[in-house]
Design a protein around this motif. Structure first.
Motif, PDB file in Angstrom:
ATOM      1  N   ILE A 196       0.848  -1.200   0.000  1.00 50.54           N
ATOM      2  CA  ILE A 196       0.000   0.000   0.000  1.00 50.54           C
ATOM      3  C   ILE A 196       0.879   1.243   0.000  1.00 50.54           C
ATOM      4  CG2 ILE A 196      -1.698   1.324   1.332  1.00 50.54           C
ATOM      5  CD1 ILE A 196      -3.062  -1.190   2.032  1.00 50.54           C
ATOM      6  N   ALA A 197       1.963   1.192   0.787  1.00 52.97           N
ATOM      7  CA  ALA A 197       2.881   2.333   0.840  1.00 52.97           C
ATOM      8  C   ALA A 197       3.448   2.612  -0.565  1.00 52.97           C
ATOM      9  CB  ALA A 197       4.001   2.063   1.832  1.00 52.97           C
ATOM     10  N   ALA A 198       3.745   1.546  -1.304  1.00 53.51           N
ATOM     11  CA  ALA A 198       4.301   1.725  -2.656  1.00 53.51           C
ATOM     12  C   ALA A 198       3.309   2.461  -3.559  1.00 53.51           C
ATOM     13  CB  ALA A 198       4.671   0.364  -3.246  1.00 53.51           C
ATOM     14  N   LYS A 199       2.013   2.203  -3.375  1.00 54.43           N
ATOM     15  CA  LYS A 199       1.005   2.927  -4.172  1.00 54.43           C
ATOM     16  C   LYS A 199       0.987   4.399  -3.776  1.00 54.43           C
ATOM     17  CE  LYS A 199      -2.143  -0.959  -4.745  1.00 54.43           C
ATOM     18  NZ  LYS A 199      -3.424  -1.529  -4.386  1.00 54.43           N
ATOM     19  N   ILE A 200       1.140   4.667  -2.477  1.00 53.61           N
ATOM     20  CA  ILE A 200       1.145   6.064  -1.997  1.00 53.61           C
ATOM     21  C   ILE A 200       2.353   6.807  -2.567  1.00 53.61           C
ATOM     22  CG2 ILE A 200       1.354   7.516   0.080  1.00 53.61           C
ATOM     23  CD1 ILE A 200      -0.209   5.340   1.615  1.00 53.61           C
ATOM     24  N   LEU A 201       3.487   6.097  -2.659  1.00 54.03           N
ATOM     25  CA  LEU A 201       4.729   6.724  -3.123  1.00 54.03           C
ATOM     26  C   LEU A 201       4.629   7.279  -4.544  1.00 54.03           C
ATOM     27  CD1 LEU A 201       7.566   4.289  -1.948  1.00 54.03           C
ATOM     28  CD2 LEU A 201       6.887   6.460  -0.936  1.00 54.03           C
ATOM     29  N   LYS A 202       3.693   6.747  -5.314  1.00 52.30           N
ATOM     30  CA  LYS A 202       3.568   7.212  -6.708  1.00 52.30           C
ATOM     31  C   LYS A 202       2.955   8.605  -6.776  1.00 52.30           C
ATOM     32  CE  LYS A 202       2.968   2.650  -8.692  1.00 52.30           C
ATOM     33  NZ  LYS A 202       1.946   1.643  -8.926  1.00 52.30           N
ATOM     34  N   ASN A 203       2.372   9.053  -5.675  1.00 53.15           N
ATOM     35  CA  ASN A 203       1.605  10.301  -5.702  1.00 53.15           C
ATOM     36  C   ASN A 203       2.374  11.451  -5.062  1.00 53.15           C
ATOM     37  OD1 ASN A 203      -0.548   8.860  -6.884  1.00 53.15           O
ATOM     38  ND2 ASN A 203      -0.975   7.996  -4.857  1.00 53.15           N
ATOM     39  N   SER A 204       1.830  12.655  -5.250  1.00 51.15           N
ATOM     40  CA  SER A 204       2.514  13.851  -4.767  1.00 51.15           C
ATOM     41  C   SER A 204       2.501  13.934  -3.244  1.00 51.15           C
ATOM     42  CB  SER A 204       1.829  15.097  -5.335  1.00 51.15           C
ATOM     43  OG  SER A 204       2.109  16.211  -4.518  1.00 51.15           O
ATOM     44  N   PRO A 205       3.692  13.975  -2.609  1.00 54.50           N
ATOM     45  CA  PRO A 205       3.735  14.101  -1.149  1.00 54.50           C
ATOM     46  C   PRO A 205       3.098  15.398  -0.650  1.00 54.50           C
ATOM     47  CG  PRO A 205       5.917  13.588  -2.024  1.00 54.50           C
ATOM     48  CD  PRO A 205       5.035  13.863  -3.199  1.00 54.50           C
ATOM     49  N   VAL A 206       3.261  16.485  -1.419  1.00 53.65           N
ATOM     50  CA  VAL A 206       2.675  17.754  -0.953  1.00 53.65           C
ATOM     51  C   VAL A 206       1.152  17.666  -0.987  1.00 53.65           C
ATOM     52  CG1 VAL A 206       3.126  20.233  -1.017  1.00 53.65           C
ATOM     53  CG2 VAL A 206       4.329  18.754  -2.584  1.00 53.65           C
ATOM     54  N   ALA A 207       0.627  17.093  -2.064  1.00 57.43           N
ATOM     55  CA  ALA A 207      -0.828  16.957  -2.167  1.00 57.43           C
ATOM     56  C   ALA A 207      -1.357  16.026  -1.078  1.00 57.43           C
ATOM     57  CB  ALA A 207      -1.202  16.432  -3.556  1.00 57.43           C
ATOM     58  N   GLU A 227     -13.930  24.940   4.059  1.00 60.52           N
ATOM     59  CA  GLU A 227     -13.003  26.086   3.913  1.00 60.52           C
ATOM     60  C   GLU A 227     -11.557  25.588   3.902  1.00 60.52           C
ATOM     61  OE1 GLU A 227     -13.508  29.193   3.335  1.00 60.52           O
ATOM     62  OE2 GLU A 227     -15.689  29.090   3.413  1.00 60.52           O
ATOM     63  N   THR A 228     -11.265  24.659   4.808  1.00 55.94           N
ATOM     64  CA  THR A 228      -9.901  24.100   4.862  1.00 55.94           C
ATOM     65  C   THR A 228      -9.569  23.447   3.527  1.00 55.94           C
ATOM     66  OG1 THR A 228     -10.210  23.665   7.208  1.00 55.94           O
ATOM     67  CG2 THR A 228      -8.381  22.517   6.148  1.00 55.94           C
ATOM     68  N   GLU A 229     -10.529  22.715   2.980  1.00 54.14           N
ATOM     69  CA  GLU A 229     -10.295  22.042   1.699  1.00 54.14           C
ATOM     70  C   GLU A 229     -10.022  23.056   0.590  1.00 54.14           C
ATOM     71  OE1 GLU A 229     -12.690  18.466   0.104  1.00 54.14           O
ATOM     72  OE2 GLU A 229     -13.332  20.151  -1.126  1.00 54.14           O
ATOM     73  N   ILE A 230     -10.805  24.133   0.565  1.00 54.87           N
ATOM     74  CA  ILE A 230     -10.632  25.153  -0.485  1.00 54.87           C
ATOM     75  C   ILE A 230      -9.220  25.747  -0.421  1.00 54.87           C
ATOM     76  CG2 ILE A 230     -11.350  27.489  -1.195  1.00 54.87           C
ATOM     77  CD1 ILE A 230     -14.264  26.554  -0.334  1.00 54.87           C
ATOM     78  N   LYS A 231      -8.789  26.075   0.815  1.00 54.81           N
ATOM     79  CA  LYS A 231      -7.441  26.666   0.972  1.00 54.81           C
ATOM     80  C   LYS A 231      -6.361  25.664   0.564  1.00 54.81           C
ATOM     81  CE  LYS A 231      -8.218  30.073   4.575  1.00 54.81           C
ATOM     82  NZ  LYS A 231      -8.818  29.813   5.867  1.00 54.81           N
ATOM     83  N   ALA A 232      -6.533  24.424   1.014  1.00 51.45           N
ATOM     84  CA  ALA A 232      -5.529  23.396   0.708  1.00 51.45           C
ATOM     85  C   ALA A 232      -5.484  23.121  -0.797  1.00 51.45           C
ATOM     86  CB  ALA A 232      -5.858  22.113   1.471  1.00 51.45           C
ATOM     87  N   PHE A 233      -6.652  23.087  -1.416  1.00 48.84           N
ATOM     88  CA  PHE A 233      -6.746  22.892  -2.871  1.00 48.84           C
ATOM     89  C   PHE A 233      -5.989  24.004  -3.588  1.00 48.84           C
ATOM     90  CE2 PHE A 233      -9.141  23.610  -6.871  1.00 48.84           C
ATOM     91  CZ  PHE A 233      -9.133  22.336  -7.423  1.00 48.84           C
ATOM     92  N   GLY A 234      -6.257  25.257  -3.175  1.00 48.32           N
ATOM     93  CA  GLY A 234      -5.590  26.406  -3.797  1.00 48.32           C
ATOM     94  C   GLY A 234      -4.079  26.328  -3.654  1.00 48.32           C
ATOM     95  N   LYS A 235      -3.622  25.952  -2.462  1.00 52.79           N
ATOM     96  CA  LYS A 235      -2.170  25.883  -2.211  1.00 52.79           C
ATOM     97  C   LYS A 235      -1.487  24.930  -3.183  1.00 52.79           C
ATOM     98  CE  LYS A 235      -1.530  27.044   2.612  1.00 52.79           C
ATOM     99  NZ  LYS A 235      -1.516  26.495   3.946  1.00 52.79           N
ATOM    100  N   CYS A 236      -2.162  23.852  -3.514  1.00 54.53           N
ATOM    101  CA  CYS A 236      -1.555  22.854  -4.411  1.00 54.53           C
ATOM    102  C   CYS A 236      -1.162  23.485  -5.751  1.00 54.53           C
ATOM    103  CB  CYS A 236      -2.519  21.699  -4.653  1.00 54.53           C
ATOM    104  SG  CYS A 236      -2.810  20.694  -3.193  1.00 54.53           S
ATOM    105  N   PHE A 237      -1.943  24.482  -6.189  1.00 55.62           N
ATOM    106  CA  PHE A 237      -1.666  25.098  -7.490  1.00 55.62           C
ATOM    107  C   PHE A 237      -0.326  25.832  -7.527  1.00 55.62           C
ATOM    108  CE2 PHE A 237      -5.549  24.593 -10.096  1.00 55.62           C
ATOM    109  CZ  PHE A 237      -6.311  23.887  -9.165  1.00 55.62           C
ATOM    110  N   GLY A 238       0.204  26.152  -6.335  1.00 53.76           N
ATOM    111  CA  GLY A 238       1.496  26.844  -6.276  1.00 53.76           C
ATOM    112  C   GLY A 238       2.667  25.896  -6.125  1.00 53.76           C
ATOM    113  N   THR A 239       2.444  24.601  -6.274  1.00 54.11           N
ATOM    114  CA  THR A 239       3.540  23.649  -6.023  1.00 54.11           C
ATOM    115  C   THR A 239       4.127  23.111  -7.337  1.00 54.11           C
ATOM    116  OG1 THR A 239       2.112  21.678  -5.966  1.00 54.11           O
ATOM    117  CG2 THR A 239       2.395  22.892  -3.900  1.00 54.11           C
ATOM    118  N   ALA A 240       5.397  22.745  -7.239  1.00 55.83           N
ATOM    119  CA  ALA A 240       6.055  22.115  -8.394  1.00 55.83           C
ATOM    120  C   ALA A 240       5.411  20.751  -8.674  1.00 55.83           C
ATOM    121  CB  ALA A 240       7.547  21.949  -8.102  1.00 55.83           C
TER     122      ALA A 240
END
Ligand code: COA
Length: 260
Positions: A196-207, A227-240
């Protein structure tokens, strides 16, 4: 820091933390809680570690509870302090980590042991595992978040029954009520968790870190999870990672997430 009560290993960006007090069925004394705080904090700050698996040493117990011998003669103030400091240092701390923590419940998870498993982001049990909150049989109540997290996971009625009867449930029953996500033969438990951890590793750690924060917000009083989700969603757009994930999809290649 050298640890007396825990073992750590890591491979392929997955760290395994093993609580190691076999003669006490891995019961959580204050020293172990402090060591776990230190190791989780260290792993969280290590960008090479992207998933943590938490388990107990031996074939019998994940954690058989808080160390009863340590608190048996505590006063009212000492009891309250034990719960408050434990929640801050370990249980709430683990729940809020940005790095996913999987509890590999390899045997008894009782009292503080089940509370610790419930503070992890999700749980996988071996087929011999037994879970319960037996505190009222000792004249006390769960103090490491059990009265809050058990109803969140299994519903109020089932939690009330488990807490009032102080009984244990089998791994299969824990699966049926949603307390654990999977039940596997004991010999395959760590391998399954690593899968299961290996499946998680394929995804973005920041997300993933932002997703943990948003899901946790659903259970915090006075916090608007949407509200927390909206802010967190927005933050993702600023990530590499976001640029990489979307570009990789459009370019029909696998994403190579750097975690920033
Ligand atoms: N705190 C301190 N010591 C504990 C412990 C705990 N929560 N759970 C187990 N131990 C110790 C036992 O005292 C024993 O130590 P000893 O050999 O020095 O006497 C050792 O671990 C082995 O446990 P034992 O009870 O002999 O094993 P068992 O197979 O007969 O029973 C359990 C296993 C889990 C059913 C039993 O240990 C138990 O009920 N533990 C307490 C569970 C509990 O109430 N937890 C909630 C605490 S708030």
């Amino acid at each position: 820091m050298t640890y007396e009560n825990i073992l750590i290993s890591s491979e392929n960006q997955i760290a395994t933390v093993t609580i190691n007090r076999p003669t006490k069925l891995n019961a959580l004394n204050v020293a172990t809680i402090q060591e776990l705080h230190h190791v989780f904090n260290t792993l969280e700050l290590n960008p090479e570690i992207r998933v943590i698996i938490l388990t107990g040493t031996g074939e019998k117990a994940f954690v058989a509870g808080a160390d009863i011998a340590e608190f048996a003669h505590f006063s009212v103030e000492e009891g309250a302090h034990l719960a408050a400091s434990g929640q801050e240092l370990l249980f709430d701390f683990v729940e809020k980590l940005k790095t996913p923590v999987i509890a590999a419940v390899n045997g008894f998870a009782l009292g503080g042991g089940l509370e610790l498993a419930m503070a992890c982001h999700f749980r996988i049990a071996s087929d011999n595992a037994k879970m319960g909150l037996p505190e009222v049989s000792l004249g006390v109540i769960p103090g490491y978040g059990g009265t809050q997290r058990l109803p969140q996971l299994v519903g109020k009625g089932r939690a009330m029954e488990m807490i009032m009867t102080a009984g244990m449930i089998s791994a299969e029953d824990a699966y049926r009520v949603g307390l654990v996500n999977h039940v596997v033969p004991q010999a395959e438990l760590l391998e399954f968790c690593n899968g299961i951890a290996a499946k998680i590793l394929k995804n973005s750690p920041v997300a993933i870190g932002q997703a943990i924060k948003a899901v946790n917000a659903n259970f915090k009083e006075g916090v608007n999870g949407f509200e927390t989700e909206i802010k967190a969603f927005g933050k993702c757009f600023g990530t590499a990672d976001f640029k990489e994930g979307t570009s990789a999809f459009l370019e029909k290649r696998k994403a190579d997430f750097k975690g920033n």
